[in-house]
Write a protein that holds these residues in place. Structure first.
Motif, PDB file in Angstrom:
ATOM      1  N   GLY A 127       0.797  -1.017  -0.188  1.00  0.00           N
ATOM      2  CA  GLY A 127       0.039  -0.008  -0.079  1.00  0.00           C
ATOM      3  C   GLY A 127       0.852   1.096  -0.069  1.00  0.00           C
ATOM      4  N   LYS A 128       1.749   1.210   0.752  1.00  0.00           N
ATOM      5  CA  LYS A 128       2.758   2.511   1.014  1.00  0.00           C
ATOM      6  C   LYS A 128       3.579   2.626  -0.261  1.00  0.00           C
ATOM      7  CE  LYS A 128       3.562   2.435   5.800  1.00  0.00           C
ATOM      8  NZ  LYS A 128       4.396   2.207   6.931  1.00  0.00           N
ATOM      9  N   VAL A 129       3.940   1.638  -0.920  1.00  0.00           N
ATOM     10  CA  VAL A 129       4.612   1.626  -2.012  1.00  0.00           C
ATOM     11  C   VAL A 129       3.891   2.351  -3.299  1.00  0.00           C
ATOM     12  CG1 VAL A 129       6.001   0.499  -3.980  1.00  0.00           C
ATOM     13  CG2 VAL A 129       6.485  -0.131  -1.469  1.00  0.00           C
TER      14      VAL A 129
ATOM     15  N   VAL B 197       1.996   6.493  -6.609  1.00  0.00           N
ATOM     16  CA  VAL B 197       1.161   7.650  -7.489  1.00  0.00           C
ATOM     17  C   VAL B 197       1.539   9.017  -7.002  1.00  0.00           C
ATOM     18  CG1 VAL B 197      -1.271   8.292  -7.091  1.00  0.00           C
ATOM     19  CG2 VAL B 197      -0.656   5.777  -7.516  1.00  0.00           C
ATOM     20  N   LEU B 198       2.093   9.303  -5.733  1.00  0.00           N
ATOM     21  CA  LEU B 198       2.200  10.670  -5.305  1.00  0.00           C
ATOM     22  C   LEU B 198       3.188  10.972  -6.104  1.00  0.00           C
ATOM     23  CD1 LEU B 198       1.835  10.503  -1.619  1.00  0.00           C
ATOM     24  CD2 LEU B 198       0.298  11.599  -3.190  1.00  0.00           C
TER      25      LEU B 198
ATOM     26  N   GLU C 297      10.087  -6.143   6.441  1.00  0.00           N
ATOM     27  CA  GLU C 297       8.918  -5.268   5.626  1.00  0.00           C
ATOM     28  C   GLU C 297       9.236  -3.846   5.623  1.00  0.00           C
ATOM     29  OE1 GLU C 297       5.105  -6.528   6.667  1.00  0.00           O
ATOM     30  OE2 GLU C 297       4.457  -4.401   6.460  1.00  0.00           O
ATOM     31  N   GLU C 298       9.670  -3.242   6.486  1.00  0.00           N
ATOM     32  CA  GLU C 298      10.122  -1.721   6.714  1.00  0.00           C
ATOM     33  C   GLU C 298      11.221  -1.388   5.818  1.00  0.00           C
ATOM     34  OE1 GLU C 298      10.755  -0.468  10.833  1.00  0.00           O
ATOM     35  OE2 GLU C 298      11.150   1.618   9.993  1.00  0.00           O
ATOM     36  N   SER C 299      12.366  -2.463   5.943  1.00  0.00           N
ATOM     37  CA  SER C 299      13.600  -1.902   5.087  1.00  0.00           C
ATOM     38  C   SER C 299      13.320  -1.690   3.929  1.00  0.00           C
ATOM     39  CB  SER C 299      14.396  -2.715   5.570  1.00  0.00           C
ATOM     40  OG  SER C 299      14.826  -2.679   6.931  1.00  0.00           O
ATOM     41  N   VAL C 300      12.383  -2.807   3.525  1.00  0.00           N
ATOM     42  CA  VAL C 300      12.328  -3.221   1.808  1.00  0.00           C
ATOM     43  C   VAL C 300      11.360  -1.955   1.299  1.00  0.00           C
ATOM     44  CG1 VAL C 300      11.143  -4.599   0.138  1.00  0.00           C
ATOM     45  CG2 VAL C 300      12.654  -5.558   1.811  1.00  0.00           C
ATOM     46  N   THR C 301      10.261  -1.611   1.992  1.00  0.00           N
ATOM     47  CA  THR C 301       9.354  -0.707   1.917  1.00  0.00           C
ATOM     48  C   THR C 301      10.261   0.478   1.453  1.00  0.00           C
ATOM     49  OG1 THR C 301       7.781  -1.915   3.021  1.00  0.00           O
ATOM     50  CG2 THR C 301       7.269   0.599   2.290  1.00  0.00           C
ATOM     51  N   VAL C 302      11.099   0.921   2.271  1.00  0.00           N
ATOM     52  CA  VAL C 302      11.982   2.003   2.278  1.00  0.00           C
ATOM     53  C   VAL C 302      12.647   2.210   0.906  1.00  0.00           C
ATOM     54  CG1 VAL C 302      13.674   3.468   3.344  1.00  0.00           C
ATOM     55  CG2 VAL C 302      11.844   2.655   4.844  1.00  0.00           C
TER      56      VAL C 302
END
Lengths: 396, 898
Positions: free
Chosen positions: B60-62, B67-68, B137-142
């Protein structure tokens, strides 16, 4: 283009190697796509080539010197494929010159539309300006293939010369066409066939000029002014033969035509109707035109310009003068500096009261070099572009 | 006149401003189209990457970040002008933020790379250890957010504002390639969209190359070139990009549909080729550049005959399991059959080579040729001396390898039709270049050695030779070598106890013995050479216990025992393996094998054995070829007539030593651990116990080994066949494009399985559609061409084309102009069809015009041309109207006449 083709061939080879080394279907699909793309590009541009047409459009057929005139290149594309960047090469030149100028134009061609590219030209010299396309190259979007269309599309426009003020003297001559009924409207003469004007007696007037009938009614002597016949055989021989093919050809020719206009205008202003003889490339013969009015002069100039073709072929004056005997009041030989014995021939053999050879030269120095060794022929050099200052006191 | 181009010398100038206008004004969607292309590229790169691997991240964050960033940069670029400065600032912000979050990004990279590594190499081992799973999860997302941020900047700017493929390619290509290189499956749709994006961008940048920005209309002048400004509204750059994308997508969809419909499967040949190429690249080394390049080109199918004869230049060997020879033997045989194709004698600088040709100038070779007895014949002749009832076998070799290689067994009988290569090889003179036919006597070295005695000088008399076929040869040799001692008596050193009378009766054997006596000297002069260097000294020292005893070996059996001792020592000290590693270039091959590395295969054992045998005073040579073992004579290979046909595969290529037994000749001796030249099964047992059972080989972890069943206790004739294949797999498909040990999951295509009848229908339909399309296109082409011919060009040419067309039309009515009598032909035509198909008299008039324009050079007038056109149109129309349905089709589609 060759590099692009080479790049695609290399890409296809790489995709083929990739297909061997990579086991998933993506590699095969990619190979199919890479092989199909050049084929599709080729056929789509090939079809587009058949559906594209181009032509020139000009607003007018004639234009004045130094006046910009627009030229439109109209490209009509009936296909659905746009052309990102078509390359057009356009040439333009004056028919009276051997020098061609060209420019390149990159133009996008929209799909299913007609576009016009308008550019402005401006000619310093009179003549016929020919504008044509050398090529119009269209490409596919990846610029792998090139097709050439629109070769040799052309248009022409005539650039009209201008007249210049000259000074000189128009002399009365006895060689008059006695049967002519053309008389001067501005000056009196000695032709009793027509009365020019009635006026009061001035001491010194001839007695046979007194209108006795009117004088009896008036308490004064009324004198008749006779008319001045203006139908005097005068000829301007325009020699359009080009004796030297150089960068001066066009300026010389331009000055030649404008000198003709200037001389003719001067003669018309002085009510001296005259003939103009010139060689017409169109009719392949010498043409003799009588100039009585300015519009006839304009028509003549247009005819002279329009009669020219690309090869500028013109017979020499000797072809006419040697075979035709002339008896004139005034003869003007208008030419660039000729070779041969034309001038001596004119000097000795042309029967005219006044003979002038108006020769267009490149420079003042060249004008000074011209010798005036003829007994009956006046040499009047005209420097390119300096007609007024060159013809200051011509006698006709 | 000569035309030159001189700028403005003709007095004509062109104004700087050029204006373009269009007839149909359409809305300007350039920006929108470029945005669409950029969004497609951006999205497809991300989706391709995420589709290849499975990561742990906050989708979702990615997605929101994607999009942003897209909206932000698209807006800025569309606004352009000063808004572009904001992009520049944002790059600074990006760099700063990345610096601040470098730890998380690094961790994210590690997690991502672990996933990639595991998928690529089909392993559960993490490349990066010591990463906390809870942080994944957090690291990969960043990491993904920053990667998307960077891609957004590059892709949107260099697609929308300034189309240029370089930076977008630099940023996006590694993202895709990291999966492709390791053979990971990429989603076809997104992968193709990435390709479409790249090509669209290439197209757009090519169109806009060199153009200036600034302003939205007009052209820019640069010397004699006018080009539109980059932002000109009427440009179609983006439309061309969209067109490229549409074409690629359409082709890809069609290709995928067809592949799915026909359930396409990759062929095994391609998979094999892939393996070969991967192997060749894996073995590439700069040290052996020529051989590496040769392997690579060979893998691609361009065989360059490069042979590197250096020993020890291969790290390992692999086999293709292809049949190189087909061997047919008439009877079962319980010994190995050695089929040699090359023999070498000189060992120097890690390479075997031949004796100098000067050495063969010895007179004894002339004797061989003159008498028709060569050293290759000695074993069969002397075997018959030992045992007149010895078995003879027939052998037919059908070679599948290159033509120049010829194979022969040991103990060949010279029944005629044999060609001898000095004292090395034999080949049969067959009409066919690849078939070799032999009769041979099998050699049992132990049996032979047991029957050989030390040379015993026996005196013979020429006059006692009753075999007159050989008397002359014998007496000539005796005279030549001054053998006569007294009268016509001459000595012969016999190693085989024989009956003298039988020798007199069989002159061939006597001649053979004489020749062998001469040849024996040649052998000892030339085949005992050992390089004189420290390496050999070390080897000699290491085997001194055996070699010292060799000096006392007098009999053939003693010598064989020495050889067996060498063999056993090598088997004990060294390990048989197909992956022994390369011999360093500064090492001696034998020394490195025997003393340092102690790992090798047949070449190592054979080479070392030859040298050691020579050190022991036993003449030896190095031979190569193929080996057929006793186990090959199995029921599966047996033919109805009792013969055996054996497929000898490439993994049976072999190297061995051949040693010279005095009084007998050259025999093969097997030094390689796991092989034997001795008989097995019911074969005569050797007089002494054979060598110890060899230890089983220890296969290399990267090698799959299948071992055929063990044979008897005395010797093992099992052949270890090995195929180098990735672990976990057989010879099936490997994934990956060059990485060994990569995931070896076999791709199974899960598509819709189409019934055969449906496939047939589709194929038929496609063929029919293609045929119809071809016919229609052909007709269109012909009619268009005909129309051009009738309407363009000089009048006489147009009339000429019309006449030819009329002839074709009349041909359909069986009216032909067989002679050149055109007038007669016209009359004939008028007679037959004038008034019916055409107006009366019109064809004669047409002919008159055609003749006049064709032969007199007079151009026809426009009216004449039109009248001719009218005639041919009328004729074609009449023919068509009077034809039946099928004939009309024929005329229209096949003949394209109407």
């Amino acid at each position: 283009m060759f590099l692009t083709k080479l790049l695609f061939i290399v890409l296809i080879i790489i995709c083929a190697a990739f297909y061997v080394l990579y086991i998933w279907d993506f590699a095969l699909v990619l190979l199919i796509v890479m092989i199909a793309i050049p084929v599709i590009m080729f056929f789509s541009v090939f079809i587009t080539k058949k559906l594209i047409s181009a032509e020139f459009a000009l607003k007018n057929d004639t234009v004045a010197k130094n006046e910009p005139f627009p030229v439109q290149l109209c490209i009509n594309n009936r296909s659905i494929l746009p052309i990102g960047k078509a390359e057009v090469r356009i040439e333009y030149y004056n028919l009276f010159s051997n020098q061609i100028t060209s420019f390149d134009l990159f133009v996008p061609i929209q799909a299913r539309n007609s576009q016009r590219v308008t550019f402005q030209l401006n000619s310093r010299f009179c003549g016929i300006i020919n504008i044509r396309t050398v090529y119009i190259n269209i490409f596919d979007p990846l610029r792998i293939f090139r097709f050439r269309i629109g070769k040799g599309i052309s248009a022409q426009i005539s650039v009209m010369p201008e007249g210049h003020e000259i000074n000189g003297t128009v002399n009365y001559t006895d060689r008059v066409n006695e049967e002519s009924s053309m008389f001067s409207e501005n000056k009196p003469g000695d032709d009793p066939s027509e009365v020019f004007d009635l006026r009061e007696y001035i001491p010194g007037d001839k007695l046979n000029r007194i209108h006795w009938k009117l004088s009896s009614k008036k308490d004064d002597f009324i004198v008749k002014d006779y008319s001045l016949p203006i139908d005097v055989p005068s000829t301007i021989f325009l020699n359009l033969k080009c004796y030297e093919d150089s960068e001066y050809t066009l300026p010389v020719f331009d000055t030649l035509i404008e000198t003709l206009i200037s001389l003719s205008q001067f003669m018309l202003e002085n009510e001296r109707m005259h003939n103009v003889i010139y060689y017409s490339s169109k009719y392949k013969n010498f043409i003799e035109k009588t100039i009585n009015a300015p519009d006839e002069l304009a028509e003549l100039v247009k005819e002279i310009i329009d009669s020219f073709s690309d090869n500028l072929y013109c017979k020499g004056p000797e072809d006419y003068l040697y075979d035709n005997s002339l008896s004139l009041a005034s003869f003007i030989f208008l030419s660039s500096v000729p070779d041969g014995a034309v001038l001596p021939f004119i000097d000795e053999n042309i029967d005219a009261d006044i003979k002038n050879a108006v020769l267009v030269v490149r420079s003042v120095n060249e004008a000074a070099e011209l010798t005036d060794s003829f007994s009956n022929l006046n040499i009047i050099p005209v420097v390119i572009g300096r007609i007024t200052s060159s013809i200051k006191d011509i006698e006709l | 006149m000569k035309k030159k181009a001189i700028q403005n010398a003709n007095g004509i100038t062109i104004c700087d401003s050029i204006v373009m206008s269009v007839k149909k004004k359409r809305p300007n969607f350039r920006k929108l189209e470029s945005v669409l292309i950029a969004v497609i590229g951006f999205t497809s790169v991300i989706m391709s990457f995420l589709g290849m691997f499975e990561f742990e991240y906050d989708a979702g964050k990615v997605a929101i970040a994607a999009v942003l960033f897209s909206a932000f940069y698209i807006t800025l670029i569309l606004i352009a002008r000063k808004a572009l400065w904001i992009i520049l600032y944002s790059i600074g912000v990006f760099a700063f933020a990345a610096y601040k979050m470098i730890d998380k990004i690094t961790d994210g990279f590690k997690f991502v790379y672990n996933v990639i590594y595991k998928d690529s190499f089909n392993t559960e081992i993490n490349y990066y250890k010591y990463v906390k799973p809870s942080m994944e999860e957090e690291s990969v997302t960043v990491l993904f957010i920053f990667a998307i941020w960077l891609m957004a900047i590059v892709i949107y700017f260099f697609t929308i504002y300034r189309p240029n493929p370089i930076l977008p390619l630099l940023v996006t290509f590694p993202v895709i390639e990291i999966g492709l290189y390791n053979g990971i499956e990429i989603p076809i749709f997104w992968g193709i969209m990435v390709i479409a994006y790249w090509l669209a961008l290439l197209s757009m940048s090519t169109i806009d190359i060199g153009e200036y920005s600034g302003g939205t209309s007009g052209f820019v002048r640069k010397d004699n070139l006018f080009f539109p400004k980059r932002q000109m509204k009427l440009k179609v750059t983006e439309k061309c990009g969209m067109y490229i994308m549409a074409v690629i997508l359409a082709v890809a969809i069609l290709a995928v549909t067809i592949l799915n419909a026909f359930d396409y499967q990759r062929s095994d040949e391609i998979n094999k080729k892939r393996r070969d190429i991967s192997e060749a690249f894996n073995e590439f080394t700069l040290e052996d550049l020529a051989a590496s390049l040769s392997r690579i080109t060979s893998a691609f199918g361009f065989t360059i005959d490069y042979e590197n004869n250096k020993l020890g230049n291969k790290d390992h060997i692999t086999y293709d399991n292809t049949t190189d020879l087909v061997v047919t033997v008439d009877k079962k045989h319980n010994c190995a059959i050695y089929l040699k194709d090359d023999v070498n004698s000189i060992y120097d600088d890690n390479e075997w080579s031949q004796l100098d040709s000067d050495e063969y100038d010895s007179e004894v070779f002339d004797d061989f040729s003159n008498n028709g007895i060569f050293p290759q014949d000695f074993p069969s002749l002397f075997s018959r001396l030992i045992d007149p009832q010895v078995n003879e076998l027939s052998l037919l070799i059908d070679s599948k390898v290159k033509k120049s290689r010829k194979f022969c067994p040991y103990g060949t009988d010279n029944f005629g039709g044999l060609s001898y290569n000095r004292d090395k090889l034999v080949s049969s003179l067959d009409d066919k270049e690849r078939e070799f036919n032999y009769k041979f006597v099998p050699i049992n070295i132990d049996y032979v050695a047991a029957n050989l005695t030390p040379p015993a000088r026996t005196v013979f008399s020429s006059s006692a030779v009753s075999d007159h076929n050989w008397l002359t040869a014998i007496t000539d040799m005796c005279r030549k070598y001054s053998l006569y001692t007294y009268d016509d008596y001459f000595p012969v050193d016999l190693e085989i106890p024989v009956d003298q009378d039988s020798m007199y009766m069989n002159g061939q054997y006597l001649a053979a013995e004489l020749l062998e006596d001469r040849y024996n000297k040649f052998v000892y002069d030339n085949y005992l050479q050992v390089p004189d260097n420290k390496n050999m000294d070390e080897v000699r020292a290491a085997y001194s216990d055996i070699l010292d005893k060799a000096a006392q070996a007098k009999t053939a059996e003693d010598k064989v025992a020495v050889l067996d001792a060498i063999r056993k020592r090598m088997a004990d000290d060294c390990k048989y393996t197909l992956s022994p590693g390369k011999t360093p270039s500064n090492r001696d091959f034998i020394n490195y094998f025997l003393i340092e590395n102690k790992k090798g295969y047949c070449i190592h054992y054979a080479t070392s054995g030859v040298m050691l045998a020579r050190m022991a005073g036993i003449p030896a040579r190095y031979a190569t070829g193929y080996i057929v073992v006793a186990d090959d004579f199995s029921v599966e290979n047996m033919n109805p007539d009792g013969s055996y046909t054996i497929d000898v595969q490439d993994n049976r290529s072999h190297a061995w030593a051949e040693i010279y037994l005095d009084g007998y000749g050259w025999v093969p001796f097997e030094f390689t651990d796991g092989y034997t030249s001795r008989p097995v099964g019911n074969a005569p047992a050797p007089p002494e116990p054979g060598p110890d059972p060899p230890r089983p080989t220890e296969p290399d972890p990267s090698v799959v080994t299948t071992t055929s069943p063990q044979a008897l206790t005395t010797a093992r004739s099992a052949i270890t066949t090995t195929t180098a294949a990735p672990n976990g797999g057989n010879s099936a498909v490997n994934s990956g494009t060059g990485t060994p040990g990569a995931a070896s999951s076999t791709h199974k295509h899960s598509g819709f399985k189409m019934p055969v009848w449906l496939k047939t229908v589709i194929v038929t339909f496609v063929i029919a559609a293609a045929a119809v399309g071809f016919i229609l296109l052909r007709r269109k082409f012909i009619t268009n061409k005909r129309r051009d011919q009738f309407t363009r060009g000089a009048g006489s040419n147009r009339i000429g084309h019309m006449y030819l067309y009329a002839e074709k039309l009349l041909d359909t009515l069986q009216l032909k102009n067989d002679s050149s009598n055109y007038t007669g032909f016209a009359e004939n035509v008028e007679k037959h069809i004038g008034g019916s198909f055409i107006e009366k008299g019109s064809f004669e008039k047409f002919m008159e015009i055609a003749l006049r324009s064709g032969f007199s050079g007079v151009q026809p007038s426009q009216e004449e041309i039109e009248s001719c056109k009218k005639l041919v149109d009328q004729l074609s129309g009449s023919i068509y109207a009077r034809s039946g349905f099928f004939r009309r089709l024929w005329l229209k589609l096949i003949n394209a006449l109407v």
